[in-house]
Design a protein around this motif. Structure first.
Motif, short mmCIF file in Angstrom:
data_model
loop_
_atom_site.label_atom_id
_atom_site.label_comp_id
_atom_site.label_asym_id
_atom_site.label_seq_id
_atom_site.Cartn_x
_atom_site.Cartn_y
_atom_site.Cartn_z
N LYS A 87 0.87 -1.17 0.00
CA LYS A 87 0.00 0.00 0.00
C LYS A 87 0.91 1.23 0.00
CE LYS A 87 -3.46 2.38 2.74
NZ LYS A 87 -4.19 2.40 4.01
N PRO A 88 0.76 2.11 -1.00
CA PRO A 88 1.64 3.28 -1.03
C PRO A 88 1.30 4.26 0.09
CG PRO A 88 0.01 3.41 -2.79
CD PRO A 88 -0.18 2.08 -2.11
N GLY A 89 2.34 4.96 0.53
CA GLY A 89 2.18 5.96 1.58
C GLY A 89 2.62 7.33 1.09
N ALA A 90 3.34 8.02 1.93
CA ALA A 90 3.73 9.40 1.67
C ALA A 90 4.80 9.52 0.58
CB ALA A 90 4.25 10.03 2.96
N LEU A 91 4.71 10.59 -0.17
CA LEU A 91 5.77 10.96 -1.11
C LEU A 91 6.97 11.40 -0.28
CD1 LEU A 91 6.68 11.72 -4.06
CD2 LEU A 91 5.78 14.01 -3.55
N VAL A 92 8.16 10.80 -0.50
CA VAL A 92 9.33 11.13 0.31
C VAL A 92 10.46 11.76 -0.50
CG1 VAL A 92 8.85 9.45 2.12
CG2 VAL A 92 10.21 8.76 0.15
N HIS A 93 10.32 11.77 -1.84
CA HIS A 93 11.40 12.33 -2.66
C HIS A 93 10.86 12.69 -4.03
CE1 HIS A 93 15.44 12.93 -4.24
NE2 HIS A 93 15.18 12.09 -5.21
N LEU A 94 11.27 13.87 -4.52
CA LEU A 94 10.92 14.30 -5.87
C LEU A 94 12.07 15.14 -6.39
CD1 LEU A 94 8.87 14.60 -8.19
CD2 LEU A 94 7.94 16.58 -6.97
N LYS A 95 12.63 14.73 -7.53
CA LYS A 95 13.78 15.45 -8.08
C LYS A 95 13.72 15.38 -9.61
CE LYS A 95 18.77 15.56 -8.36
NZ LYS A 95 20.01 14.88 -8.10
N SER A 96 13.98 16.52 -10.22
CA SER A 96 14.14 16.55 -11.67
C SER A 96 15.50 17.14 -11.96
CB SER A 96 13.03 17.39 -12.32
OG SER A 96 13.15 18.73 -11.90
N GLY A 97 15.88 17.10 -13.21
CA GLY A 97 17.14 17.72 -13.59
C GLY A 97 18.21 16.74 -14.02
N TYR A 98 17.99 15.44 -13.84
CA TYR A 98 18.95 14.46 -14.31
C TYR A 98 18.57 14.08 -15.73
CZ TYR A 98 21.72 10.27 -14.86
OH TYR A 98 22.60 9.33 -15.33
N LYS A 99 19.22 14.72 -16.69
CA LYS A 99 18.92 14.51 -18.10
C LYS A 99 17.41 14.66 -18.31
CE LYS A 99 23.09 11.97 -18.83
NZ LYS A 99 23.78 10.89 -19.44
N LEU A 100 16.75 13.68 -18.85
CA LEU A 100 15.31 13.77 -19.08
C LEU A 100 14.56 12.79 -18.19
CD1 LEU A 100 15.21 14.23 -22.94
CD2 LEU A 100 14.89 15.95 -21.17
N ARG A 101 14.97 12.73 -16.92
CA ARG A 101 14.33 11.82 -15.97
C ARG A 101 13.91 12.59 -14.72
NH1 ARG A 101 18.07 7.41 -14.09
NH2 ARG A 101 18.38 8.63 -12.22
N VAL A 102 12.74 12.24 -14.23
CA VAL A 102 12.26 12.74 -12.95
C VAL A 102 12.31 11.56 -12.00
CG1 VAL A 102 10.26 13.67 -11.72
CG2 VAL A 102 10.76 14.44 -14.05
N GLU A 103 12.78 11.79 -10.78
CA GLU A 103 12.85 10.73 -9.78
C GLU A 103 11.81 10.99 -8.69
OE1 GLU A 103 16.86 10.78 -8.36
OE2 GLU A 103 17.67 10.11 -10.28
N VAL A 104 11.05 9.95 -8.37
CA VAL A 104 9.98 10.04 -7.38
C VAL A 104 10.14 8.85 -6.44
CG1 VAL A 104 7.48 10.04 -7.06
CG2 VAL A 104 8.46 11.05 -9.13
N ALA A 105 9.94 9.07 -5.14
CA ALA A 105 9.98 7.95 -4.19
C ALA A 105 8.84 8.09 -3.20
CB ALA A 105 11.31 7.89 -3.46
N TYR A 106 8.24 6.94 -2.88
CA TYR A 106 7.15 6.85 -1.92
C TYR A 106 7.49 5.84 -0.85
CZ TYR A 106 3.84 9.28 -4.97
OH TYR A 106 3.20 10.21 -5.73
N GLU A 107 7.04 6.12 0.37
CA GLU A 107 7.00 5.08 1.39
C GLU A 107 5.93 4.09 0.96
OE1 GLU A 107 8.51 4.32 4.32
OE2 GLU A 107 9.86 6.03 4.38
#
Length: 152
Positions: A87-107
Motif C-alpha cells: 500500500k503506497p504511503g507518503a511521497l518522500v522524494h521528488l527530483k528533476s534535472g537528471y537529463k530527461l528523468r524525474v525521480e519520485v519515491a514513496y514510502e
C-alpha cells in the motif's frame, strides 16, 4: 508580433494547443522508487541484475507508464518484481534535472503476498533492518531508508 501569436494561440484552442506544447517541450521518463517496510520496520531490498555489480542492492524501482499515478507505479513494480502486495504511503522524494528523468519515491507498507522474484530483472530479494543494510546498496537508497534527503 506578440499580439499575432497570442491571437493564433486562442484560435487553435484545445487539442491543437496540447500538440504544440508537446512538440515544444522536453519529454521526461519518471523513475519511481518504493521504500517498502514491514510492520517491524524492516525494509525490502532487491539485488538488481541490470545494475553495476558493485552497486546491485537497492529499493524496488521502475518507470511509470503513460497515465499511471506514481504511487500506483510502486504497487505495480513491487508486484511485478517480487509478487508482494504493498500500500503506497507518503511521497518522500521528488527530483528533476537528471537529463530527461524525474525521480519520485514513496514510502510503502507491505500488506501481503509471498515473495516470488522476477529473475529477469532481480537476482534476489531480502528484508533488512535499517540498522544493518548490505554492502553495495545505492547510496541514495540508503538515505531514503534512513529518512534523509538524497540531494544532500
Amino acid at each position: 508580433m506578440k499580439r499575432i501569436i497570442a491571437r493564433l494561440w486562442r484560435i487553435i484552442r484545445g487539442p491543437m494547443q496540447w500538440r504544440v506544447l508537446w512538440l515544444a517541450h522536453s519529454k521526461f521518463m519518471v523513475g519511481v522508487t518504493g521504500v517498502v517496510r514491514r510492520d517491524d520496520g524492516w525494509v525490502l531490498l532487491l539485488r538488481h541484475r541490470m545494475w553495476p555489480p558493485e552497486r546491485q542492492w537497492g529499493l524496488p524501482t521502475g518507470y511509470a507508464v503513460k497515465g499511471e499515478e506514481f504511487a500506483q507505479t510502486v504497487v505495480r513494480e513491487v508486484r511485478e518484481e517480487t509478487g508482494l502486495e504493498v500500500k503506497p504511503g507518503a511521497l518522500v522524494h521528488l527530483k528533476s534535472g537528471y537529463k530527461l528523468r524525474v525521480e519520485v519515491a514513496y514510502e510503502a507498507h507491505l500488506v501481503g503476498g509471498d515473495m516470488k522474484i522476477d529473475s529477469f530483472e532481480i537476482l534476489e530479494g531480502k528484508w533488512f533492518s535499517p540498522d544493518n543494510l548490505p554492502e553495495g546498496l545505492q547510496e541514495s537508497h540508503r538515505l531514503l531508508i534512513l529518512g534523509k534527503d538524497p540531494n544532500g
